[in-house]
Scaffold this active site. Structure first.
Site, PDB file in Angstrom:
ATOM      1  N   GLY A  38      -7.223  -2.575  -0.910  1.00 35.36           N
ATOM      2  CA  GLY A  38      -6.688  -3.838  -0.391  1.00 35.36           C
ATOM      3  C   GLY A  38      -7.514  -4.439   0.730  1.00 35.36           C
ATOM      4  N   ASP A  93      -5.499  -3.887   5.234  1.00 35.64           N
ATOM      5  CA  ASP A  93      -4.976  -5.179   4.772  1.00 35.64           C
ATOM      6  C   ASP A  93      -3.537  -5.356   5.219  1.00 35.64           C
ATOM      7  OD1 ASP A  93      -4.338  -3.074   3.068  1.00 35.64           O
ATOM      8  OD2 ASP A  93      -4.057  -4.371   1.335  1.00 35.64           O
ATOM      9  N   ASP A  96       2.668  -1.263   6.573  1.00 34.22           N
ATOM     10  CA  ASP A  96       4.052  -1.394   6.119  1.00 34.22           C
ATOM     11  C   ASP A  96       4.862  -0.304   6.837  1.00 34.22           C
ATOM     12  OD1 ASP A  96       6.295  -1.998   4.665  1.00 34.22           O
ATOM     13  OD2 ASP A  96       5.529  -1.398   2.727  1.00 34.22           O
TER      14      ASP A  96
HETATM   15  C1  PRP Z   1      -1.385  -0.420   0.748  1.00 36.30           C
HETATM   16  C2  PRP Z   1      -2.169  -1.014   1.898  1.00 36.30           C
HETATM   17  C3  PRP Z   1      -2.129   0.035   2.949  1.00 36.30           C
HETATM   18  C4  PRP Z   1      -0.837   0.760   2.676  1.00 36.30           C
HETATM   19  C5  PRP Z   1       0.205   0.381   3.674  1.00 36.30           C
HETATM   20  O1  PRP Z   1      -2.261   0.314  -0.039  1.00 36.30           O
HETATM   21  O2  PRP Z   1      -3.483  -1.328   1.512  1.00 36.30           O
HETATM   22  O3  PRP Z   1      -3.231   0.900   2.856  1.00 36.30           O
HETATM   23  O4  PRP Z   1      -0.416   0.413   1.373  1.00 36.30           O
HETATM   24  O5  PRP Z   1       1.431   1.020   3.440  1.00 36.30           O
HETATM   25  P1  PRP Z   1       2.142   1.973   4.474  1.00 36.30           P
HETATM   26  O6  PRP Z   1       2.017   1.378   5.849  1.00 36.30           O
HETATM   27  O7  PRP Z   1       3.566   2.006   3.994  1.00 36.30           O
HETATM   28  O8  PRP Z   1       1.511   3.322   4.396  1.00 36.30           O
HETATM   29  P2  PRP Z   1      -1.988   0.695  -1.562  1.00 36.30           P
HETATM   30  O9  PRP Z   1      -1.683   2.158  -1.643  1.00 36.30           O
HETATM   31  O10 PRP Z   1      -1.016  -0.259  -2.158  1.00 36.30           O
HETATM   32  O11 PRP Z   1      -3.367   0.567  -2.256  1.00 36.30           O
HETATM   33  P3  PRP Z   1      -4.398  -0.666  -2.364  1.00 36.30           P
HETATM   34  O12 PRP Z   1      -4.933  -0.890  -0.960  1.00 36.30           O
HETATM   35  O13 PRP Z   1      -5.421  -0.154  -3.304  1.00 36.30           O
HETATM   36  O14 PRP Z   1      -3.661  -1.876  -2.880  1.00 36.30           O
END
Ligand code: PRP
Length: 173
Positions: A38, A93, A96
């Protein structure tokens, strides 16, 4: 899909954050660590605005098992370069629950980084499950419920290519 941040708003926010980072890291040769996938679009836009002699590297940590729900964490791709004694800036990115950034920060500190800070393109601070994970630099704070797509954000690996950020709607799935 519903437009959330326009390309021009994004450009302005990244420019502001890049100016702060450039000032804070002057003379420190920071290592920017992007958390794939991301971060890619944000990393590129941030990088070309930095004037503090940055280097980049990437890690992959799985956080969402499927769809939009957080799952268990796992290191899938390690860094290529050593981080000992480096001033590291984690490039995310979105923050959460904060679990991913917590995992990455602990990992970098264990490897002997001189300092570890975080820059987040979007911070969903109201969703935080892990305390102490506030990013030092943030472009946007988002407290909405809808999932976001575009500018690197995906839904089931689609929509990362969109040049602005949108809220996902049912018919986009
Ligand atoms: C998303 C984003 C963060 C993470 C945040 O990655 O890029 O790295 O989730 O979530 P959290 O604060 O609840 O841990 P994702 O695993 O969706 O993969 P991507 O970046 O490949 O879309």
């Amino acid at each position: 899909m519903q437009l959330l941040y326009t390309a021009s708003q994004i450009d302005q926010e990244i420019t502001n954050v890049a100016a702060q980072i450039s000032e804070d890291y002057q003379g420190k040769k920071p290592l920017l660590v992007g958390v794939l996938k991301g971060c890619t679009v944000f990393m590129a836009h941030l990088l070309v605005r930095l004037t503090c002699d940055p280097e980049i590297d990437f890690m992959t940590v799985s956080s969402y098992s499927k769809g939009t729900e957080s799952g268990d964490l796992q290191l899938k791709k390690d860094l290529d370069c050593p981080v000992a004694d480096r001033h590291v800036l984690i490039v995310e990115d979105i923050i959460d629950t904060g679990k991913t950034v917590h995992f990455v920060r602990e990992y970098l500190m264990e490897k002997g980084a001189a300092s570890v800070e975080v820059v987040a393109f979007v911070d969903k601070e109201q969703r935080r499950a892990q305390s102490g994970m506030e990013p030092k630099y943030t472009c946007f704070k988002y407290d909405g419920d809808p999932f976001v797509i575009g500018f690197g954000f995906d839904y089931m690996e689609r929509y990362r290519n969109l040049p602005a950020v949108y809220q996902l709607e049912e018919h986009d799935k």
